[in-house]
Design a protein around this motif. Structure first.
Motif, PDB file in Angstrom:
ATOM      1  N   ARG A  84      -1.240  11.643   4.030  1.00  0.00           N
ATOM      2  CA  ARG A  84      -1.082  10.195   3.901  1.00  0.00           C
ATOM      3  C   ARG A  84      -0.878   9.789   2.448  1.00  0.00           C
ATOM      4  O   ARG A  84      -1.531  10.332   1.543  1.00  0.00           O
ATOM      5  CB  ARG A  84      -2.336   9.512   4.477  1.00  0.00           C
ATOM      6  N   LEU A  85       0.039   8.851   2.215  1.00  0.00           N
ATOM      7  CA  LEU A  85       0.215   8.303   0.874  1.00  0.00           C
ATOM      8  C   LEU A  85      -1.102   7.710   0.408  1.00  0.00           C
ATOM      9  O   LEU A  85      -1.857   7.145   1.213  1.00  0.00           O
ATOM     10  CB  LEU A  85       1.326   7.255   0.873  1.00  0.00           C
ATOM     11  N   PRO A  86      -1.428   7.797  -0.883  1.00  0.00           N
ATOM     12  CA  PRO A  86      -2.781   7.531  -1.378  1.00  0.00           C
ATOM     13  C   PRO A  86      -3.410   6.213  -0.954  1.00  0.00           C
ATOM     14  O   PRO A  86      -4.596   6.175  -0.628  1.00  0.00           O
ATOM     15  CB  PRO A  86      -2.619   7.594  -2.903  1.00  0.00           C
ATOM     16  N   ASP A  87      -2.649   5.105  -0.939  1.00  0.00           N
ATOM     17  CA  ASP A  87      -3.251   3.804  -0.667  1.00  0.00           C
ATOM     18  C   ASP A  87      -2.986   3.274   0.729  1.00  0.00           C
ATOM     19  O   ASP A  87      -3.383   2.146   1.055  1.00  0.00           O
ATOM     20  CB  ASP A  87      -2.769   2.772  -1.702  1.00  0.00           C
ATOM     21  N   ASP A  99       3.263   9.233   5.527  1.00  0.00           N
ATOM     22  CA  ASP A  99       3.539  10.120   4.394  1.00  0.00           C
ATOM     23  C   ASP A  99       4.900   9.893   3.748  1.00  0.00           C
ATOM     24  O   ASP A  99       5.219  10.549   2.752  1.00  0.00           O
ATOM     25  CB  ASP A  99       3.412  11.580   4.822  1.00  0.00           C
ATOM     26  N   ASP A 105      -2.642   4.575   9.322  1.00  0.00           N
ATOM     27  CA  ASP A 105      -2.447   6.004   9.517  1.00  0.00           C
ATOM     28  C   ASP A 105      -1.997   6.287  10.943  1.00  0.00           C
ATOM     29  O   ASP A 105      -2.403   5.616  11.893  1.00  0.00           O
ATOM     30  CB  ASP A 105      -3.743   6.755   9.209  1.00  0.00           C
ATOM     31  N   ARG A 148       0.822  -1.221   0.000  1.00  0.00           N
ATOM     32  CA  ARG A 148       0.000   0.000   0.000  1.00  0.00           C
ATOM     33  C   ARG A 148       0.860   1.278   0.000  1.00  0.00           C
ATOM     34  O   ARG A 148       0.364   2.352  -0.337  1.00  0.00           O
ATOM     35  CB  ARG A 148      -0.936   0.011   1.207  1.00  0.00           C
ATOM     36  N   HIS A 163       6.135  10.864  -1.802  1.00  0.00           N
ATOM     37  CA  HIS A 163       5.319  10.887  -3.007  1.00  0.00           C
ATOM     38  C   HIS A 163       5.997  11.821  -4.015  1.00  0.00           C
ATOM     39  O   HIS A 163       6.470  12.908  -3.649  1.00  0.00           O
ATOM     40  CB  HIS A 163       3.918  11.396  -2.676  1.00  0.00           C
TER      41      HIS A 163
END
Length: 370
Positions: free
Chosen positions: A252-255, A280, A261, A172, A304
Motif C-alpha cells: 500500500r502507498l504510505p498514506d 499500490d 485498502d 492520500r 511509488h
C-alpha cells in the motif's frame, strides 16, 4: 427523453459522427475547459517541451529556466508558421521559428529576429508567444485556452471530491510524487464520448472483462465504481493485489488509509481524464479527441518511486488494466460504425444501471448550447 420507466434515450447517432458537431465540441468544450495536457515529469529540465493538440489548436508546454511550466500556442507571431513540429524535444535557449528565424525566450517573450535591432518600436512582450493558462494537479499540467478560464477548483479538483466524498481521499495517494512505471498510447477509432460512456458504466463488465471481474467481483453485477459517492469496489478475497492473476502488488502507498485498502476507485474528470486509484498504484488516462471517429488515449501507470527505481517487474500489474483498455477500446470501435446506421438515427437506450450516463449527455448538450 424517457421511452419507458426503465429505459432512457441516448444522444442521437450523429452526435458521434457529424464533423460539424465535433468541431463545435472542440470549440465549446475542449478549447474552453481545463484540459490535462502533459505529465510534469516528462519535462524534467529547462528547455524540455511537448506539443499537445487541444481542440483545434497546437499547444507548446515548456519548462522555463526558472523551472516553471508554461504553455503557449504553437504559432509564430510573424507569419503564423508552426514553431515546434515535433511531439517532444528540448531547446537550448529559445524556441526558434524555422521559417524566418524569429526566436522566443522560454517565458514567451520575443528574443530575436533578423533586423529586429532596426525595429525598436516592436514590443517584445506584445509580439511574444500567445500564452495559455496552466495549472498543475496530480503531477500533470492542465491547460485552458479560454480568455477567462473556469474555476479550476470547481471544474477539476472538485470532481475527485464529488466522487470520493472527501477532498483528502485522493490527496492520500500523493499522485504528484509518484513515478511513471509504464505508458501505453492507444489510437482508438471511435468518438471520444463513447470512451467516456464506456468508462462510466459496468453493464458490460461481465461480458468483456473476465480478468477485471475476477479481481473486482462486484463489477460482474453491472454496477460501476462511480454509481454512488465514496464507494470503492472491493477486491476478491483470493486477490492479493490489483494484478492480472491476483498475485501480490507492491504494498500500500504510505498514506492510503485502511478504509481505502483493497479497493478500486474510478474518477471521471470531464471532459477527457479518467483516474483509477488502487492501493499500490494509480492509472491515469488522458484522451486527445482528434476527429469525430478517432481518439488517442495516453495511459500512465504510476507507482511509488522506490518501486520504479528498484527495477521491479511491473508486468502483472500493468497487464490487468492494459487488457481492460484493449477490451474497452475494441468495444468502442465495434460501436462507432453503428452510430451512422439508420438503426441508431434516433439513438439507443440506457438501462437503469446506466442512467447516470444521461447526466453526461445533459452536460455535453449544455456545453454546446452555452
Amino acid at each position: 427523453m424517457t421511452t419507458t420507466s426503465s429505459l432512457i434515450s441516448t444522444l442521437p447517432g450523429r452526435a458521434y459522427t457529424d464533423p460539424e458537431i465535433f468541431a463545435e465540441e472542440q470549440a465549446k468544450i475542449f478549447e474552453n475547459l481545463w484540459f490535462c495536457a502533459v505529465r510534469a515529469g516528462d519535462l524534467p529540465k529547462p528547455g524540455a517541451f511537448r506539443t499537445v493538440q487541444v481542440g483545434r489548436e497546437s499547444v507548446i508546454v515548456v519548462r522555463g529556466r526558472d523551472d516553471r511550466l508554461r504553455a503557449f500556442l504553437n504559432v509564430c507571431r510573424h507569419r503564423g508558421a508552426r514553431l515546434c513540429a515535433e511531439e517532444s524535444g528540448e531547446v537550448r535557449r529559445t524556441i526558434r521559428c524555422a521559417y524566418h528565424a524569429w526566436s522566443y525566450d522560454l517565458d514567451g517573450r520575443l528574443a530575436a529576429a533578423p533586423n529586429l535591432a532596426r525595429m525598436p518600436d516592436v514590443d517584445r512582450v506584445e509580439y511574444g508567444l500567445v500564452p495559455v493558462h496552466l495549472r498543475e494537479w496530480l503531477g500533470y499540467a492542465w491547460v485552458c485556452l479560454a480568455a477567462e478560464p473556469p474555476s479550476f477548483e470547481e471544474h477539476v479538483t472538485y470532481a475527485a471530491t464529488e466522487r470520493l466524498g472527501d477532498p483528502a481521499a485522493i490527496e492520500r495517494y500523493h499522485v504528484e510524487d509518484l513515478a511513471l512505471g509504464r505508458r501505453v498510447v492507444y489510437d482508438v477509432k471511435a468518438n471520444w464520448k463513447l470512451l467516456v460512456e464506456n468508462f462510466m458504466e459496468c453493464y458490460h463488465c461481465a461480458t468483456i472483462h473476465p480478468e477485471l471481474t475476477a479481481v473486482l467481483p462486484e463489477f460482474a453485477g453491472g454496477y460501476a465504481a462511480q454509481y454512488y459517492v465514496g464507494h470503492g469496489a472491493e477486491f476478491a478475497e483470493r486477490a492479493e493485489g490489483f494484478t492480472v492473476d491476483g498475485s501480490p502488488g507492491f504494498g500500500r502507498l504510505p498514506d492510503v488509509s485502511q478504509d481505502q485498502d483493497r479497493r478500486y476507485y474510478a474518477i471521471t474528470v470531464k471532459p477527457q481524464v479518467f483516474v483509477n486509484l488502487v492501493p499500490d498504484h494509480v492509472i491515469l488516462h488522458r484522451m486527445f479527441p482528434m476527429a469525430a471517429d478517432r481518439t488517442v488515449v495516453e495511459c500512465d501507470w504510476l507507482y511509488h518511486p522506490g518501486v520504479v527505481e528498484s527495477g521491479a517487474d511491473l508486468s502483472l500489474s500493468v497487464e490487468l488494466f492494459h487488457r481492460v483498455n484493449e477490451q474497452d477500446f475494441d468495444a468502442c470501435e465495434r460501436t462507432q460504425p453503428g452510430m451512422s446506421s439508420r438503426a441508431y438515427r434516433e439513438g439507443g437506450v440506457l438501462v437503469p444501471s446506466e442512467h447516470h450516463i444521461a447526466l453526461f449527455h445533459q452536460w455535453v448538450n449544455q456545453r454546446l448550447r452555452g
